[in-house]
Design a protein around this motif. Structure first.
Motif, PDB file in Angstrom:
ATOM      1  N   ALA A  28       0.811  -1.225   0.000  1.00 37.46           N
ATOM      2  CA  ALA A  28       0.000   0.000   0.000  1.00 37.46           C
ATOM      3  C   ALA A  28       0.844   1.275   0.000  1.00 37.46           C
ATOM      4  CB  ALA A  28      -0.927  -0.007   1.213  1.00 37.46           C
ATOM      5  N   LYS A  29       2.121   1.167   0.324  1.00 34.54           N
ATOM      6  CA  LYS A  29       2.954   2.379   0.400  1.00 34.54           C
ATOM      7  C   LYS A  29       3.655   2.610  -0.926  1.00 34.54           C
ATOM      8  CE  LYS A  29       3.732   2.172   5.287  1.00 34.54           C
ATOM      9  NZ  LYS A  29       2.546   3.028   5.506  1.00 34.54           N
ATOM     10  N   PRO A  30       3.833   3.862  -1.303  1.00 32.54           N
ATOM     11  CA  PRO A  30       4.449   4.119  -2.594  1.00 32.54           C
ATOM     12  C   PRO A  30       5.891   3.637  -2.639  1.00 32.54           C
ATOM     13  CG  PRO A  30       3.941   6.179  -1.448  1.00 32.54           C
ATOM     14  CD  PRO A  30       3.469   5.066  -0.578  1.00 32.54           C
ATOM     15  N   HIS A  31       6.156   2.735  -3.537  1.00 30.96           N
ATOM     16  CA  HIS A  31       7.538   2.335  -3.778  1.00 30.96           C
ATOM     17  C   HIS A  31       7.654   2.013  -5.254  1.00 30.96           C
ATOM     18  CE1 HIS A  31       5.434  -1.407  -2.807  1.00 30.96           C
ATOM     19  NE2 HIS A  31       6.286  -2.012  -3.620  1.00 30.96           N
ATOM     20  N   ASP A  32       8.784   2.368  -5.774  1.00 32.16           N
ATOM     21  CA  ASP A  32       8.929   2.343  -7.214  1.00 32.16           C
ATOM     22  C   ASP A  32      10.190   1.548  -7.525  1.00 32.16           C
ATOM     23  OD1 ASP A  32       8.950   3.052  -9.892  1.00 32.16           O
ATOM     24  OD2 ASP A  32      10.160   4.841  -9.480  1.00 32.16           O
ATOM     25  N   LEU A  33      10.012   0.354  -8.077  1.00 35.08           N
ATOM     26  CA  LEU A  33      11.179  -0.465  -8.416  1.00 35.08           C
ATOM     27  C   LEU A  33      11.514  -0.259  -9.886  1.00 35.08           C
ATOM     28  CD1 LEU A  33      10.178  -3.711  -6.507  1.00 35.08           C
ATOM     29  CD2 LEU A  33      12.256  -2.371  -6.082  1.00 35.08           C
ATOM     30  N   LYS A  34      12.705   0.247 -10.144  1.00 35.04           N
ATOM     31  CA  LYS A  34      13.145   0.407 -11.529  1.00 35.04           C
ATOM     32  C   LYS A  34      13.565  -0.963 -12.072  1.00 35.04           C
ATOM     33  CE  LYS A  34      14.257   5.155 -10.770  1.00 35.04           C
ATOM     34  NZ  LYS A  34      14.234   5.162  -9.282  1.00 35.04           N
ATOM     35  N   SER A  35      13.840  -1.032 -13.357  1.00 35.50           N
ATOM     36  CA  SER A  35      14.051  -2.353 -13.968  1.00 35.50           C
ATOM     37  C   SER A  35      15.270  -3.077 -13.398  1.00 35.50           C
ATOM     38  CB  SER A  35      14.151  -2.234 -15.480  1.00 35.50           C
ATOM     39  OG  SER A  35      15.251  -1.410 -15.781  1.00 35.50           O
ATOM     40  N   HIS A  36      16.256  -2.341 -12.856  1.00 33.96           N
ATOM     41  CA  HIS A  36      17.448  -3.000 -12.309  1.00 33.96           C
ATOM     42  C   HIS A  36      17.334  -3.188 -10.789  1.00 33.96           C
ATOM     43  CE1 HIS A  36      18.151   1.235 -11.558  1.00 33.96           C
ATOM     44  NE2 HIS A  36      18.975   0.865 -10.596  1.00 33.96           N
ATOM     45  N   GLN A  37      16.166  -2.906 -10.226  1.00 38.08           N
ATOM     46  CA  GLN A  37      15.992  -3.007  -8.769  1.00 38.08           C
ATOM     47  C   GLN A  37      15.028  -4.147  -8.413  1.00 38.08           C
ATOM     48  OE1 GLN A  37      14.493   0.942  -8.000  1.00 38.08           O
ATOM     49  NE2 GLN A  37      16.563   1.778  -7.710  1.00 38.08           N
ATOM     50  N   LEU A  38      15.368  -4.877  -7.356  1.00 35.74           N
ATOM     51  CA  LEU A  38      14.524  -5.990  -6.910  1.00 35.74           C
ATOM     52  C   LEU A  38      14.211  -5.840  -5.426  1.00 35.74           C
ATOM     53  CD1 LEU A  38      16.413  -9.185  -8.194  1.00 35.74           C
ATOM     54  CD2 LEU A  38      14.763  -7.779  -9.424  1.00 35.74           C
ATOM     55  N   ALA A  39      13.020  -6.290  -5.062  1.00 29.71           N
ATOM     56  CA  ALA A  39      12.724  -6.506  -3.636  1.00 29.71           C
ATOM     57  C   ALA A  39      12.552  -8.007  -3.447  1.00 29.71           C
ATOM     58  CB  ALA A  39      11.455  -5.765  -3.235  1.00 29.71           C
ATOM     59  N   SER A  59       6.382  -7.688 -11.340  1.00 31.65           N
ATOM     60  CA  SER A  59       7.763  -7.983 -11.712  1.00 31.65           C
ATOM     61  C   SER A  59       8.680  -7.364 -10.652  1.00 31.65           C
ATOM     62  CB  SER A  59       8.072  -7.436 -13.102  1.00 31.65           C
ATOM     63  OG  SER A  59       7.670  -6.111 -13.171  1.00 31.65           O
ATOM     64  N   ASN A  60       9.872  -7.882 -10.577  1.00 28.84           N
ATOM     65  CA  ASN A  60      10.916  -7.355  -9.684  1.00 28.84           C
ATOM     66  C   ASN A  60      10.675  -7.598  -8.201  1.00 28.84           C
ATOM     67  OD1 ASN A  60      11.714  -6.484 -12.119  1.00 28.84           O
ATOM     68  ND2 ASN A  60      12.037  -4.354 -11.550  1.00 28.84           N
ATOM     69  N   VAL A  61       9.698  -8.420  -7.870  1.00 28.28           N
ATOM     70  CA  VAL A  61       9.541  -8.816  -6.465  1.00 28.28           C
ATOM     71  C   VAL A  61       9.597 -10.337  -6.408  1.00 28.28           C
ATOM     72  CG1 VAL A  61       8.088  -8.775  -4.406  1.00 28.28           C
ATOM     73  CG2 VAL A  61       8.077  -6.821  -5.975  1.00 28.28           C
ATOM     74  N   PHE A  62      10.440 -10.853  -5.528  1.00 34.94           N
ATOM     75  CA  PHE A  62      10.618 -12.300  -5.431  1.00 34.94           C
ATOM     76  C   PHE A  62      10.508 -12.722  -3.971  1.00 34.94           C
ATOM     77  CE2 PHE A  62      12.790 -10.955  -9.228  1.00 34.94           C
ATOM     78  CZ  PHE A  62      12.384 -11.903 -10.158  1.00 34.94           C
ATOM     79  N   ILE A  63      10.029 -13.936  -3.785  1.00 32.36           N
ATOM     80  CA  ILE A  63       9.964 -14.509  -2.441  1.00 32.36           C
ATOM     81  C   ILE A  63      11.096 -15.524  -2.324  1.00 32.36           C
ATOM     82  CG2 ILE A  63       8.491 -15.697  -0.775  1.00 32.36           C
ATOM     83  CD1 ILE A  63       7.500 -12.880  -1.808  1.00 32.36           C
ATOM     84  N   ALA A  64      11.742 -15.511  -1.177  1.00 37.86           N
ATOM     85  CA  ALA A  64      12.885 -16.401  -0.950  1.00 37.86           C
ATOM     86  C   ALA A  64      12.621 -17.282   0.255  1.00 37.86           C
ATOM     87  CB  ALA A  64      14.151 -15.575  -0.697  1.00 37.86           C
TER      88      ALA A  64
END
Ligand code: PGA
Length: 253
Positions: A28-39, A59-64
């Motif tokens: 819900a909070k504003p966060h902006d992942l650019k193409s070279h950034q991952l969470a 895209s750009n969010v992965f679970i580990a």
């Protein structure tokens, strides 16, 4: 640019309800992942499917996972294989966290086996290294970390190594509120990169993301991540607070 990564390590914290609420609050909070950034969110095993579903289609969010077995399958009660993790949509696994090295006696050689099984099956390891306080006080941290890399990673091919994310976590900074200074972090990250370059060459070394871990917070992330060889963070305590972790994501280069 190398991948810049904000990785949350929940460790053995939160119920599934609390974990789901935390993910909702982060989304819900504003966060902006650019193409070279991952969470990346390393959550307890029973929450993996819930977390995968939360970010489905993002895209750009992965679970580990926070660990995996060194065995392929079979009679290993209580263990979780790479194949089991992949069957619930997991693509990353944290390996060799200092807590696993200390409390569960995971050695460099044992971790090499886990790396092998991950890399043979397209699972991306986030490999942790880092020295205890006595080693830092003796100023032999470079040798200590080099040994961890040599014994766990340096049998890999260059192609395999490029699938690995390295997390440098000085043990004296984990959960203590005592962060390495950005200069200390940069110095050892540059050493790790040069050590990789000495075996694999500059192109490979330059492509590998090296995260810093140990009391990363919203108020020190920008400074730490601004260092040229610090490619994000592996975050414990602060990853359990939505505002903190979103600020850490937004601090990525
Ligand atoms: P911390 O933990 O951020 O609470 O210091 C980091 C880690 O152990 O990965």
């Amino acid at each position: 640019m190398r991948k810049q990564i904000a990785a949350a390590n929940w460790k053995m914290n939160l119920t599934i309800q609390q974990g789901e609420q935390l993910l909702n609050d982060i989304i819900a909070k504003p966060h902006d992942l650019k193409s070279h950034q991952l969470a990346v969110f390393a959550v307890p095993f029973p929450y993996l499917s819930m977390a995968v579903q939360k970010f489905a289609g993002k895209s750009n969010v992965f679970i580990a996972a926070q660990n995996c077995s060194n065995k392929k399958n079979g009679a290993y009660t209580g263990e979780t294989s790479v194949e089991i993790l992949q069957s619930v949509g997991i693509q990353y696994v944290v390996l060799g966290h200092s807590e696993r090295r200390e409390y569960y006696l995971e050695s460099n050689q044992f971790l090499a086996e886990k790396l092998d099984i991950c890399l043979a099956n397209n699972m991306k390891p986030i490999f942790c290294c880092g020295e205890p306080l006595a080693i830092r006080e003796a100023n032999t941290q470079n040798e200590f970390v080099a040994k961890q890399l040599n014994e766990s990673l340096f049998h890999l091919t260059a192609e395999q190594l490029q699938e690995v994310v390295i997390a440098y976590e000085p043990i004296w900074a984990i959960g203590t509120g005592k962060t390495a200074s950005s200069a200390q972090a940069q110095e050892i990250h540059a050493f790790i990169r040069s050590h990789i370059a000495s075996k694999y060459g500059n192109t490979v070394a330059d492509s590998i993301s090296i995260l810093y871990g140990g009391s990363v917070k919203a108020n020190n992330a920008v400074e730490l991540f601004s260092q040229p060889d610090v490619d994000g963070g592996l975050v414990g305590g602060a990853s359990l607070i939505a505002e903190e972790f979103v600020a850490i994501i937004n601090a990525l280069k």
